[in-house]
Design an enzyme around this catalytic site. Structure first.
Site, mmCIF file in Angstrom:
data_model
loop_
_atom_site.group_PDB
_atom_site.id
_atom_site.type_symbol
_atom_site.label_atom_id
_atom_site.label_comp_id
_atom_site.label_asym_id
_atom_site.label_seq_id
_atom_site.Cartn_x
_atom_site.Cartn_y
_atom_site.Cartn_z
ATOM 1 C CB THR A 829 -0.927 0.003 1.226
ATOM 2 O OG1 THR A 829 -0.138 -0.106 2.416
ATOM 3 C CG2 THR A 829 -1.918 -1.137 1.158
ATOM 4 C CB CYS A 830 4.234 2.054 1.203
ATOM 5 S SG CYS A 830 3.991 1.462 2.900
#
Length: 862
Positions: A829-830
């Protein structure tokens, strides 16, 4: 081409009407010559004409007396002097080199018609020669005459020559299209007779002789633009627009376009020299405003050769106008309150900017900020922007009040100060402010370079961020991102220097929280930071969930904010309440939480913006207006509580005098507390005994809205604002964004378009957009419900919100994660990376994808 409203279209006039106009103009021209001969003389010191002031034989006359005498001399065909060469003629004329012969005029000695004799014609011819040496200018009437004459002869050389001479000269335009005062004695007489003095009665002339002129210069200033050099008449806006419409409607464009374009290019050169050489100015600011208003009113500036040559040249010249001229120009454009005309000017400017951006080849050594036509047009668009604001619905500047003036002050915008207005004063602009966005320009701007110019002290470096109205919110958000990142890196460098000197400090703002006590842990840690060292809030946020192995590169922070917001804004928490109708969140006036708690909530909201995280909050627009320093007012109730707004509006619009009996409302208002108890508040002292009447209804509505949106939540909002400013106070947030744009920045876009996401997605690990599993993936996703689409966004990016600018701005990457297997899809998700095994069937892909987005939570090893 119908650009503006018109009445009395000359194209629809009959030949008789045009003949009457010519008679009137001719008669007026000769009468004015007699008038100036009586008042000013011919300028010849040896003149022996008893009807000329230069001879010394004319007694002093008032303007009205001189006008009456001039009419009498005209009817008698009295001797008319030839103006002396050193004397500037003040008679209105059409253009240099116009040697037309005046035809016979019906006139009499108040009885029988007469015609001009040879002496008068000879005198007129000599006057025309003198006029050839003078400066030409145009009026609406004179332009109609030339058009009619050219149409009759089917020879347009005179019109082309006149337009070329007038529109290439500053002085000619300064004198052109001045407003005619209808109270002029000569105009009054000609209005009565329609130019035919055979119908004039002696009593009319005698009445002029007996009248006392209230304004000694009124007659003089009414007759020609150069008759009162120190008191210029205002622009005849309506006449100017009718004149342009006549040129466009009655004539083929190829007749006048070349002459006008060449003239305007020449004019631009003279204007630039005049505006740059400020120490040797020949024209006043009012003169420059008059000229610019005339040329920028040309409807076809955005077409053909105008757009390619004349318009760019004019913009390059106009960029040198000072703030006073900018303000006067904005006031002039706003005074017409004609949205179609202002929209046309904006459209022309947008076309010019877009054309230049598309056709210019930009490279590292030549960026869009260095394209002088684009930057000049942007500067002019700023004047249009403020004109649009002035022409809109403005609220009182009293509403501009910061809760804590020590936290932040408005940067000084010279044009706003000159006009005495702030963009936030405008409740409803004449043209929607979104019309000022230029997407091709926003895409072409290299924001890193533009931000560097924005921060540069050099006035020679242009930055579009200083003209934020032209940039899309997504582009401005990138500018804010650079500002925030620079501050974070600065704090990181400072921490490194401290560690070298033996005083090590954490280069990040690190929060360690338990997932099941996330609000308590977060607020306690933030409170310690805000009390001990508030500057640490400027550091990059790093979040760690106890017991989980996720390393925060952005994704962990996204989930942290989402969980905190979900809990804090839960009505059961008691700090905020939900407005039943609009489903928006608002401060609970009866909250038991301390002001420090609201300060911490403000810090959380500020941290989300500072760390580029979108939040799932639903505030009414009035909150964002208040965050930018504008108090809530009656119009803000429309989205805060629509039912209440409509009720109050009905009260304001009630026309009958029995309002008191019909509404039975006093200055005491009632509401329920969190426990359902009925509470009362007096808007004025002893409000229960003060009835709302037609005389005080506006005061009642003003006080009621002020109580609901400001006074009742003053402590809560002031604390919230303080926390918000602790993080964002030094950022250019308020300079770049309007309230509705701040809402987009915090909450994201409402444009939930997955087609945009598909077009913007990139692929890695061997996948392409044509790989079978990728094609199956998008077929499955497009068939999802909106709820499942949000879950997919949450799973892949850490947030279910659409970024500002839409899903096209979300750079999702789909990467191959091995061959077919029973493993679920995973995500980083980063970095917005979705790891997808190459499942063999479409059904298996759908099954694994739905399980992943519905059951995965937290950061652990999979």
């Amino acid at each position: 081409m119908d650009l503006c409203d018109r009445s009395g279209d000359p194209a629809a006039s009959s030949s008789d009407a045009r003949e009457d106009e010519m008679k009137r103009a001719t008669a007026k021209s000769l009468i004015e010559r007699y008038f100036y001969q009586l008042t000013d003389g011919c300028g010849n010191p040896t003149c022996d004409n008893k009807h000329c002031a230069s001879s010394g034989q004319v007694t002093t006359l008032s303007p009205n007396e001189a006008a009456a005498k001039a009419i009498q001399l005209f009817s008698e065909e009295a001797r008319l002097c030839d103006p002396h060469r050193n004397k500037m003629p003040r008679t209105n004329f059409l253009s240099a080199g116009d040697n037309s012969v005046i035809s016979s005029i019906p006139c009499n000695d108040m009885a029988a018609p007469i015609s001009l004799n040879d002496s008068a014609r000879s005198s007129q011819t000599k006057q025309d020669i003198t006029m050839a040496e003078a400066i030409p200018y145009l009026t609406e009437d004179s332009l109609y005459e030339i058009i009619s004459e050219c149409e009759s002869s089917e020879n347009y050389s005179k019109l082309i020559r006149t337009l070329g001479e007038v529109f290439s000269s500053i002085e000619s335009l300064v004198r052109s299209f001045r407003q005619r005062v209808l109270s002029s004695p000569i105009d009054a007489i000609l209005d009565k007779t329609a130019g035919d003095l055979t119908t004039l009665k002696k009593e009319d002339v005698r009445s002029l002789e007996g009248e006392k002129d209230k304004d000694e210069d009124s007659c003089v200033s009414a007759m020609s633009p150069d008759s009162a050099e120190n008191q210029r008449l205002p622009l005849d806006y309506a006449g100017l627009r009718r004149s342009y419409s006549a040129l466009l409607e009655r004539l083929p464009s190829n007749i006048t376009e070349s002459a006008m374009v060449n003239a305007l290019v020449t004019l631009a050169g003279y204007l630039q020299m005049e505006l740059q050489n400020r120490n040797t100015k020949l024209y006043s600011n009012d003169d420059i405003v008059h000229v610019l208003t005339i040329i920028y009113e040309i409807p076809v500036l955005g077409n053909g050769d105008f757009l390619e040559t004349a318009f760019p040249a004019l913009c390059r010249a106009t960029k040198w106008i000072n703030v006073e001229v900018q303000a006067k120009l904005a006031q002039m454009w706003s005074s017409s309150r004609n949205s179609s005309c202002l929209s046309l000017l904006l459209e022309n400017l947008q076309q010019l900017v877009t054309l230049r951006v598309i056709l210019t080849q930009f490279h590292p050594d030549f960026c869009v900020q260095e394209e002088n036509v684009v930057t000049a047009a942007t500067k002019l668009m700023k004047v249009v922007y403020y004109a649009n604001i002035l022409a809109g619905v403005l609220e009182s500047p009293i509403l501009r009040q910061k809760p804590d003036k020590n936290l932040w002050t408005d940067p000084e915008d010279e044009l706003a100060l000159e006009l005495g207005v702030h963009p936030l004063d405008c409740r409803k602009p004449l043209i929607p402010l979104t019309e000022f966005y230029n997407e091709p320009l926003s895409d072409a701007v290299e924001v890193d370079k533009d931000f560097s110019n924005y921060k540069s002290p050099s006035p020679n470096k242009f930055s579009f961020l200083l003209y934020p109205f032209i940039l899309t919110p997504a582009t401005k958000a990138l500018g804010l991102y650079y500002d925030n990142r620079i501050r974070m890196f600065s704090e990181r460098r400072f921490s490194f220097l401290q560690s070298v000197s033996g005083n090590p400090s954490n280069p990040y703002l690190k929060l360690c929280v338990r997932r099941d006590h996330i609000v308590d842990d977060a607020l306690v840690e933030l409170e310690m930071v805000s009390m001990v060292n508030p500057i640490d809030l400027k550091k990059q946020l790093v979040v760690e969930f106890q017991g989980e192995q996720g390393i925060d590169e952005g994704g962990v922070s996204k989930e942290f904010f989402q969980l905190v917001i979900e809990e804090i804004f839960n009505p059961d928490y008691g700090m905020f309440v939900t407005q039943p109708e609009s489903q928006t969140m608002w401060f609970n006036p009866m909250s038991f939480e301390t002001e420090a708690q609201f300060t911490l909530i403000g810090i959380v909201l500020g941290l989300a913006i500072y760390n580029n995280v979108i939040l799932a909050v639903n505030f009414p627009l009035v909150l964002y207006r208040k965050l930018m320093g504008i108090l809530g007012s009656f119009e803000d109730l429309q989205d805060w509580n629509p039912t209440l707004y409509n009720s109050l509006k009905q009260l304001l619009e009630y026309p009958d005098p029995d309002l008191e009996e019909v509404f039975m409302q006093t200055f005491r208002v009632s509401y329920q507390d969190v426990f359902g108890n009925l509470m009362h508040h007096d808007l004025v002292e002893c409000g229960d005994s003060v009835s709302v009447t037609p005389e005080n209804k506006y005061e009642f509505v003003k006080l009621y809205a002020d109580y609901l949106l400001n006074k009742s939540v003053d402590k809560q909002f002031t604390a919230f604002y303080k926390g918000f400013q602790m993080v964002t106070g030094e950022s250019p947030l308020e300079q770049f964004f309007r309230p509705e744009e701040v809402e987009l920045l915090i909450c994201g876009s409402k444009n939930f378009n997955f087609d945009e996401l598909e077009d913007a997605t990139e692929y890695d690990g061997g996948y392409t957009r044509f790989t079978m599993i990728v094609r199956n993936f998008w077929q499955i996703v497009h068939a999802f419900s909106n709820e499942d689409k949000r879950k997919l966004l949450q799973f892949a990016t850490g947030s279910d919100r659409v970024p500002i600018g839409g899903l096209s701005k979300l750079k999702l990457v789909i990467a191959r994660n091995g061959p077919d297997s029973d493993r679920l899809p995973t995500a980083h998700t980063c970095f917005n990376v979705l790891l997808l095994p190459e499942y063999l069937t479409k059904q298996k892909l759908k099954d694994r994808l739905l399980k992943a987005i519905n059951y995965s939570k937290g950061f652990g090893m999979l």
